[in-house]
Enzyme design. Structure first.
Site, PDB file in Angstrom:
ATOM      1  N   ASP A  13       0.754  -1.265  -0.132  1.00 51.14           N
ATOM      2  CA  ASP A  13       0.082  -0.024  -0.011  1.00 51.14           C
ATOM      3  C   ASP A  13       0.764   1.168  -0.142  1.00 51.14           C
ATOM      4  OD1 ASP A  13      -2.854  -1.021   1.560  1.00 51.14           O
ATOM      5  OD2 ASP A  13      -1.134  -2.354   1.463  1.00 51.14           O
ATOM      6  N   HIS A  50      -3.337  -4.357   3.030  1.00 46.07           N
ATOM      7  CA  HIS A  50      -4.089  -3.579   4.084  1.00 46.07           C
ATOM      8  C   HIS A  50      -3.676  -3.368   5.229  1.00 46.07           C
ATOM      9  CE1 HIS A  50      -8.129  -2.403   5.767  1.00 46.07           C
ATOM     10  NE2 HIS A  50      -7.758  -3.194   6.677  1.00 46.07           N
ATOM     11  N   ASN A  94     -10.010  -1.219   0.239  1.00 46.37           N
ATOM     12  CA  ASN A  94     -11.581  -0.896   0.649  1.00 46.37           C
ATOM     13  C   ASN A  94     -11.498   0.682   0.648  1.00 46.37           C
ATOM     14  OD1 ASN A  94      -9.156  -0.837   2.735  1.00 46.37           O
ATOM     15  ND2 ASN A  94     -10.815  -0.254   4.364  1.00 46.37           N
ATOM     16  N   HIS A  95     -10.483   1.098   0.304  1.00 47.53           N
ATOM     17  CA  HIS A  95     -10.851   2.841   0.122  1.00 47.53           C
ATOM     18  C   HIS A  95     -10.664   3.017  -1.425  1.00 47.53           C
ATOM     19  CE1 HIS A  95     -10.008   3.565   4.279  1.00 47.53           C
ATOM     20  NE2 HIS A  95      -8.680   3.093   4.198  1.00 47.53           N
ATOM     21  N   ASN A 155      -4.251   3.924  -1.162  1.00 46.14           N
ATOM     22  CA  ASN A 155      -3.721   4.989   0.147  1.00 46.14           C
ATOM     23  C   ASN A 155      -3.198   6.137  -0.496  1.00 46.14           C
ATOM     24  OD1 ASN A 155      -3.914   2.192   1.971  1.00 46.14           O
ATOM     25  ND2 ASN A 155      -5.287   3.920   2.378  1.00 46.14           N
ATOM     26  N   HIS A 165      -0.718  -2.664   6.304  1.00 45.55           N
ATOM     27  CA  HIS A 165       0.405  -1.789   6.181  1.00 45.55           C
ATOM     28  C   HIS A 165       1.673  -2.283   7.250  1.00 45.55           C
ATOM     29  CE1 HIS A 165      -1.970   1.728   4.819  1.00 45.55           C
ATOM     30  NE2 HIS A 165      -2.609   0.820   4.424  1.00 45.55           N
TER      31      HIS A 165
END
Length: 269
Positions: A8, A175, A67-68, A40, A177
């Site tokens: 990410d 996810h 999810n973002h 992200n 991180h």
């Protein structure tokens, strides 16, 4: 086939870090294909068209989400023409863009699929096992199958990888991180790393300013909003994956961990 995957990418600091380190990694490891999770990139949540283009211009061959994925509404306007962008394939009620893409490489056809997990996640999605079965059974047959499984639970990621052992080339988790220390090749040939980690500020809490995170989660300040530093030490987490050119299965998977451009070894700060 050799794949280089970046975990990410968080904020402008993460994007700058990838930009700085990618030429070195290309020269050192000579990857055939570069993938990055970009959910992200834009101020810590979502992916703007500008940042999507920045990643493409850097030479990233495919960008996955999580999810973002919809944290920037503008994605609705460009996602269907973004031919290097893969959003979660198991979304319910959203048909724009691509949840799985096939790329024609000199080594053969490579499918990149993005999935959202269910455990400890708030999104209502189709079960990942069901979604992946549909892709493998109904989609174009490919030699290589790469899966970015975006989920909170490491056991869920491991379960999925074992469930598709021998059917997919590799599963990398995103996810959390935080890079995990469990890179392996499963008995039937699928590579697994339950979380690749992140690219962003090293002196942060999963990419966010520590003070704001403390105010929000420990002091329960309802006004606290996470912020993402634009300068400071840079962490780059990635994975290097070698796939067999004959059967498409994984020969080797190795996590990469760099701080300010220098590879970090055990015991270093």
């Amino acid at each position: 086939m050799r794949i280089l995957f970046f975990g990410d990418i968080v904020g402008s600091l993460g994007l700058a870090g990838v930009s700085d380190l990618l030429p070195f990694l290309r020269k050192k490891y000579k990857p055939d294909f570069v993938i990055a999770n970009g959910e992200n990139v834009s101020r810590g949540k979502g992916l703007s068209f500008k940042d999507y283009r920045a990643l493409v211009d850097l030479g990233v061959d495919c960008i996955t989400l999580g999810n973002h994925w919809h944290s920037k509404d503008q994605i609705d306007h460009y996602i269907s023409r973004a031919d290097r962008l893969v959003r979660p394939a198991n979304l319910i009620g959203y048909d724009k863009g691509f949840g799985s893409l096939v790329f024609d490489t000199p080594e053969g056809l490579l499918r990149v699929t993005n999935l959202l997990g269910q455990a400890f996640m708030t999104e209502n999605v189709k079960p990942p096992f069901e979604a992946m079965n549909e892709i493998l059974n109904e989609g174009e047959s490919t030699k290589f199958n790469f899966v970015d499984y975006h989920a909170e639970s490491t056991s869920e990621k491991q379960t999925f990888a074992y469930g598709f052992d021998g059917e997919i080339s590799v599963l990398v988790g995103t996810h959390t991180h935080v890079q995990t220390n469990d890179a392996r090749v499963l008995p039937l040939g699928t590579g697994l790393l339950t979380d690749v980690g992140m690219c962003g500020g090293f002196d942060t809490i999963i990419g966010a300013d520590p003070e704001m995170a403390i105010n929000r989660f420990l002091l329960l300040d309802p006004e606290a909003r996470l912020s993402f530093p634009e300068e400071g030490r840079v962490l780059i987490n990635a994975a290097l994956i070698d796939l067999d050119s004959m059967d498409g299965l994984c020969k080797h998977i190795c996590p990469l961990y760099y701080v300010d451009g220098k590879e970090r070894t055990y015991g270093q700060n």
